[in-house]
Design a protein around this motif. Structure first.
Motif, PDB file in Angstrom:
ATOM      1  N   ILE A  78       1.100  -1.141   0.258  1.00 48.02           N
ATOM      2  CA  ILE A  78      -0.010   0.087   0.097  1.00 48.02           C
ATOM      3  C   ILE A  78       0.913   1.094  -0.027  1.00 48.02           C
ATOM      4  N   ASP A  79       2.174   1.297  -0.607  1.00 45.59           N
ATOM      5  CA  ASP A  79       3.039   2.496  -0.007  1.00 45.59           C
ATOM      6  C   ASP A  79       3.055   2.696  -1.859  1.00 45.59           C
ATOM      7  N   ASN A  80       3.129   4.220  -2.114  1.00 46.87           N
ATOM      8  CA  ASN A  80       3.507   3.998  -3.435  1.00 46.87           C
ATOM      9  C   ASN A  80       5.111   3.693  -3.730  1.00 46.87           C
ATOM     10  N   ASP A  81       5.990   4.416  -2.898  1.00 47.03           N
ATOM     11  CA  ASP A  81       7.266   3.804  -3.622  1.00 47.03           C
ATOM     12  C   ASP A  81       7.816   2.530  -2.636  1.00 47.03           C
ATOM     13  N   GLU A  82       6.758   1.811  -2.131  1.00 44.65           N
ATOM     14  CA  GLU A  82       7.455   0.162  -1.649  1.00 44.65           C
ATOM     15  C   GLU A  82       8.636   0.416  -0.865  1.00 44.65           C
ATOM     16  N   ASN A  83       9.259   1.499  -0.008  1.00 46.45           N
ATOM     17  CA  ASN A  83      10.393   1.582   0.203  1.00 46.45           C
ATOM     18  C   ASN A  83      10.221   2.294   1.761  1.00 46.45           C
ATOM     19  N   PHE A  84       9.237   1.015   2.298  1.00 53.13           N
ATOM     20  CA  PHE A  84       8.460   3.370   3.368  1.00 53.13           C
ATOM     21  C   PHE A  84       9.880   2.453   4.349  1.00 53.13           C
ATOM     22  N   LYS A  85       9.532   3.169   5.840  1.00 55.60           N
ATOM     23  CA  LYS A  85      10.379   3.646   6.399  1.00 55.60           C
ATOM     24  C   LYS A  85       9.298   4.388   8.215  1.00 55.60           C
ATOM     25  N   ILE A  86       8.798   3.278   8.616  1.00 55.94           N
ATOM     26  CA  ILE A  86       7.891   3.783   9.793  1.00 55.94           C
ATOM     27  C   ILE A  86       8.719   3.801  11.427  1.00 55.94           C
ATOM     28  N   LYS A  87       9.266   4.246  12.159  1.00 51.83           N
ATOM     29  CA  LYS A  87       9.404   4.333  13.446  1.00 51.83           C
ATOM     30  C   LYS A  87       9.136   3.822  14.301  1.00 51.83           C
ATOM     31  N   HIS A  88       7.777   3.070  14.302  1.00 57.71           N
ATOM     32  CA  HIS A  88       7.228   2.727  15.284  1.00 57.71           C
ATOM     33  C   HIS A  88       7.292   1.445  15.120  1.00 57.71           C
ATOM     34  N   THR A  89       7.775   0.992  13.359  1.00 51.26           N
ATOM     35  CA  THR A  89       8.020  -1.069  13.424  1.00 51.26           C
ATOM     36  C   THR A  89       9.445  -1.758  14.498  1.00 51.26           C
ATOM     37  N   TYR A  90      10.304  -0.393  14.674  1.00 46.91           N
ATOM     38  CA  TYR A  90      11.809  -0.627  15.134  1.00 46.91           C
ATOM     39  C   TYR A  90      11.674  -0.317  16.840  1.00 46.91           C
ATOM     40  N   THR A  91       9.828   0.090  17.803  1.00 45.09           N
ATOM     41  CA  THR A  91      10.344   0.017  18.828  1.00 45.09           C
ATOM     42  C   THR A  91       9.627  -1.572  19.250  1.00 45.09           C
ATOM     43  N   PRO A  92       9.342  -1.571  21.040  1.00 44.92           N
ATOM     44  CA  PRO A  92       9.965  -2.956  21.430  1.00 44.92           C
ATOM     45  C   PRO A  92       8.228  -2.560  21.932  1.00 44.92           C
ATOM     46  N   GLU A  93       7.282  -2.092  21.711  1.00 43.54           N
ATOM     47  CA  GLU A  93       5.774  -1.901  21.777  1.00 43.54           C
ATOM     48  C   GLU A  93       5.762  -2.474  20.472  1.00 43.54           C
ATOM     49  N   PHE A  94       5.719  -2.323  19.121  1.00 42.11           N
ATOM     50  CA  PHE A  94       5.340  -2.622  17.582  1.00 42.11           C
ATOM     51  C   PHE A  94       5.527  -4.338  17.658  1.00 42.11           C
ATOM     52  N   PHE A  95       6.744  -4.845  18.478  1.00 44.63           N
ATOM     53  CA  PHE A  95       7.081  -6.203  18.673  1.00 44.63           C
ATOM     54  C   PHE A  95       5.933  -6.592  20.181  1.00 44.63           C
ATOM     55  N   ASP A  96       6.371  -6.428  21.201  1.00 42.98           N
ATOM     56  CA  ASP A  96       4.546  -6.537  21.710  1.00 42.98           C
ATOM     57  C   ASP A  96       3.255  -6.764  21.535  1.00 42.98           C
ATOM     58  N   ASP A  97       3.201  -6.137  20.052  1.00 40.68           N
ATOM     59  CA  ASP A  97       1.674  -5.761  19.478  1.00 40.68           C
ATOM     60  C   ASP A  97       1.808  -6.897  19.138  1.00 40.68           C
ATOM     61  N   VAL A  98       2.590  -7.389  17.880  1.00 39.30           N
ATOM     62  CA  VAL A  98       3.398  -8.168  17.545  1.00 39.30           C
ATOM     63  C   VAL A  98       2.192 -10.106  17.959  1.00 39.30           C
ATOM     64  N   LEU A  99       3.384  -9.571  18.844  1.00 41.19           N
ATOM     65  CA  LEU A  99       3.298 -11.073  19.820  1.00 41.19           C
ATOM     66  C   LEU A  99       1.764 -11.420  20.270  1.00 41.19           C
ATOM     67  N   GLN A 100       1.588 -10.246  20.570  1.00 42.88           N
ATOM     68  CA  GLN A 100      -0.326 -10.479  21.211  1.00 42.88           C
ATOM     69  C   GLN A 100      -1.340 -10.730  20.137  1.00 42.88           C
ATOM     70  N   VAL A 101      -0.897 -10.232  19.038  1.00 42.61           N
ATOM     71  CA  VAL A 101      -1.226 -10.883  18.359  1.00 42.61           C
ATOM     72  C   VAL A 101      -1.349 -12.510  18.111  1.00 42.61           C
ATOM     73  N   GLN A 102       0.107 -13.000  17.774  1.00 45.05           N
ATOM     74  CA  GLN A 102       0.040 -14.666  17.551  1.00 45.05           C
ATOM     75  C   GLN A 102      -0.655 -14.920  19.015  1.00 45.05           C
ATOM     76  N   LYS A 103      -0.424 -14.963  19.495  1.00 43.69           N
ATOM     77  CA  LYS A 103      -0.813 -15.332  20.484  1.00 43.69           C
ATOM     78  C   LYS A 103      -2.375 -15.434  20.702  1.00 43.69           C
ATOM     79  N   GLY A 104      -2.869 -14.932  20.184  1.00 41.12           N
ATOM     80  CA  GLY A 104      -4.121 -14.471  20.466  1.00 41.12           C
ATOM     81  C   GLY A 104      -4.850 -14.155  21.384  1.00 41.12           C
TER      82      GLY A 104
END
Length: 124
Positions: A78-104
């Protein structure tokens, strides 16, 4: 005659053991069904813009396929350039959110954009 009586008693004991094992197998089947049903649930992806507005991404991932790399592929789609850089995706909060989804424990994830992030929404 005594051997026949002992054999019948043994068969009755084995019948009870079979019933107990069948009961535990049935419980295991229901538990497995419950977790597999949860794995098939679609996960919603939201993007939160710097002005605090949120948009739902038009693509969804099933929980069993939800990984960080799959999420990044959707963001690239969904990114026009297909080369995004989002600071949030490198934070521990993001990884915790991913883990919470994977755990159900969660059925959605929110990607938070900041003003200096490089992301250009291409989807109309």
């Amino acid at each position: 005659m005594e051997i026949l009586k002992e054999t019948i008693e043994l068969i009755e004991i084995l019948d009870y053991v079979t019933i107990v094992f069948a009961f535990f197998a049935m419980i295991g089947t229901f538990i497995n069904f419950f977790y597999r049903r949860k794995d098939s649930k679609l996960i919603k992806i939201y993007i939160q813009f710097p002005d605090s507005s949120r948009r739902l991404v038009p693509y969804h991932i099933t929980r069993r396929n939800f990984t960080r790399s799959e999420l990044f592929e959707i963001l690239r789609a969904i990114d026009n350039d297909e080369n995004f850089k989002i600071k949030h995706t490198y934070t521990p909060e993001f990884f915790d959110d991913v883990l919470q989804v994977q755990k159900g424990k969660s059925d959605e994830i929110t990607i938070k954009l900041e003003t200096n992030d490089k992301f250009n929404w291409a989807y109309i």
